[in-house]
Structure formats: C-alpha cells, structure tokens
Design a protein around this motif. Sequence first.
Motif, PDB file in Angstrom:
ATOM      1  N   THR A 147       0.657  -1.225   0.165  1.00 36.59           N
ATOM      2  CA  THR A 147       0.014   0.028   0.054  1.00 36.59           C
ATOM      3  C   THR A 147       0.886   1.240  -0.104  1.00 36.59           C
ATOM      4  OG1 THR A 147      -0.258  -0.029   2.368  1.00 36.59           O
ATOM      5  CG2 THR A 147      -1.960  -1.198   1.132  1.00 36.59           C
ATOM      6  N   ARG A 178       3.561   1.689  -9.176  1.00 41.88           N
ATOM      7  CA  ARG A 178       1.930   1.790  -8.730  1.00 41.88           C
ATOM      8  C   ARG A 178       1.350   1.762 -10.153  1.00 41.88           C
ATOM      9  NH1 ARG A 178       1.070   0.497  -4.217  1.00 41.88           N
ATOM     10  NH2 ARG A 178      -1.171   0.986  -4.690  1.00 41.88           N
ATOM     11  N   ASN A 185       1.110  -8.088  -6.484  1.00 36.05           N
ATOM     12  CA  ASN A 185       1.139  -6.634  -6.555  1.00 36.05           C
ATOM     13  C   ASN A 185      -0.185  -6.077  -6.128  1.00 36.05           C
ATOM     14  OD1 ASN A 185       0.775  -7.532  -9.308  1.00 36.05           O
ATOM     15  ND2 ASN A 185      -0.035  -5.381  -9.207  1.00 36.05           N
ATOM     16  N   HIS A 186      -0.149  -4.709  -5.906  1.00 38.58           N
ATOM     17  CA  HIS A 186      -1.478  -3.915  -5.769  1.00 38.58           C
ATOM     18  C   HIS A 186      -1.505  -3.013  -7.110  1.00 38.58           C
ATOM     19  CE1 HIS A 186      -2.334  -5.031  -1.501  1.00 38.58           C
ATOM     20  NE2 HIS A 186      -0.958  -5.177  -1.473  1.00 38.58           N
ATOM     21  N   LEU A 232      -8.345   1.109  -7.656  1.00 35.50           N
ATOM     22  CA  LEU A 232      -9.316   0.048  -7.346  1.00 35.50           C
ATOM     23  C   LEU A 232     -10.720   0.501  -7.337  1.00 35.50           C
ATOM     24  CD1 LEU A 232      -7.777  -1.197  -3.958  1.00 35.50           C
ATOM     25  CD2 LEU A 232      -7.651  -2.337  -6.097  1.00 35.50           C
ATOM     26  N   THR A 287     -11.721  -3.417 -11.996  1.00 38.71           N
ATOM     27  CA  THR A 287     -10.397  -3.875 -11.285  1.00 38.71           C
ATOM     28  C   THR A 287      -9.624  -4.856 -11.860  1.00 38.71           C
ATOM     29  OG1 THR A 287     -11.486  -3.208  -9.121  1.00 38.71           O
ATOM     30  CG2 THR A 287      -9.707  -4.712  -8.942  1.00 38.71           C
ATOM     31  N   TYR A 291      -5.746  -4.723 -13.259  1.00 42.14           N
ATOM     32  CA  TYR A 291      -4.546  -5.634 -12.952  1.00 42.14           C
ATOM     33  C   TYR A 291      -3.695  -6.485 -14.246  1.00 42.14           C
ATOM     34  CZ  TYR A 291      -4.661  -5.956  -7.780  1.00 42.14           C
ATOM     35  OH  TYR A 291      -4.713  -5.491  -6.514  1.00 42.14           O
ATOM     36  N   PRO A 323      -3.077 -10.957  -7.620  1.00 46.21           N
ATOM     37  CA  PRO A 323      -3.263  -9.675  -7.008  1.00 46.21           C
ATOM     38  C   PRO A 323      -3.540  -9.606  -5.784  1.00 46.21           C
ATOM     39  CG  PRO A 323      -5.054 -10.684  -8.271  1.00 46.21           C
ATOM     40  CD  PRO A 323      -4.079 -11.736  -8.448  1.00 46.21           C
ATOM     41  N   THR A 324      -4.098  -8.312  -5.302  1.00 44.05           N
ATOM     42  CA  THR A 324      -4.712  -7.907  -3.863  1.00 44.05           C
ATOM     43  C   THR A 324      -5.863  -8.753  -3.736  1.00 44.05           C
ATOM     44  OG1 THR A 324      -3.886  -6.063  -4.108  1.00 44.05           O
ATOM     45  CG2 THR A 324      -5.559  -6.409  -2.495  1.00 44.05           C
TER      46      THR A 324
END
Length: 96
Positions: free
Chosen positions: A13, A24, A46-47, A51, A58, A62, A80-81
């Motif tokens: 984050t 990012r 990764n994030h 979002l 989303t 990704y 992914p998250t």
Amino acid sequence: MQPVIIEAAINGTTTKERNPYVPRLPAEIVEDALRCIVSGAAIVHNHIDLLSADPQATAERYLEGGRPVLEARPDAIIYPTMGFGTRPEQGYGHIP
C-alpha cells in the motif's frame, strides 16, 4: 542446499509520496515484476493504483500489469490483492 521459493511483494500500500520508486502504474509493475523474476523470484504479488467498485474494471487494471509479464515469462506466478472492500464481491470479484 534446501530449495527456496522467493516471493516479491513489489508495492503493497506504499504510495509514491512515501517512496517515489514504488511501482504503482501497470507499466511500472511490469518492469519491476520482470526484474524480480530475472533476479530469482518465483512469485510476484502487487497492488494496483486504481481499485474500483466494479470487479471487471479492477480485473482489467490488474491485467494491464499482468499480461505483459506472463507474455514475457509464461512460467511466472503473479497474483493480485485479495480481500479489499466491505463485501465479498468487492474483495474477490476481480479474481475470476
């Protein structure tokens, strides 16, 4: 020697304000993920920078960072998250 599995969690984050080098955007994620894989990572987590309440949006974001990695390295494991949001469909709707 015991074999090991290296997982690179490339951004979490962390924001650009906190660390200007953190990847990012999708292109940054691709670059870092490939660099980690070449350096020995078997898994990359990764994030993303965006979002959405829409699971499809989303997932597409990704995939912008994931597809090029898998095209270059089909042996890569990237994920992914999971679990963000207040409802299960928010937290996991982008996974399928």
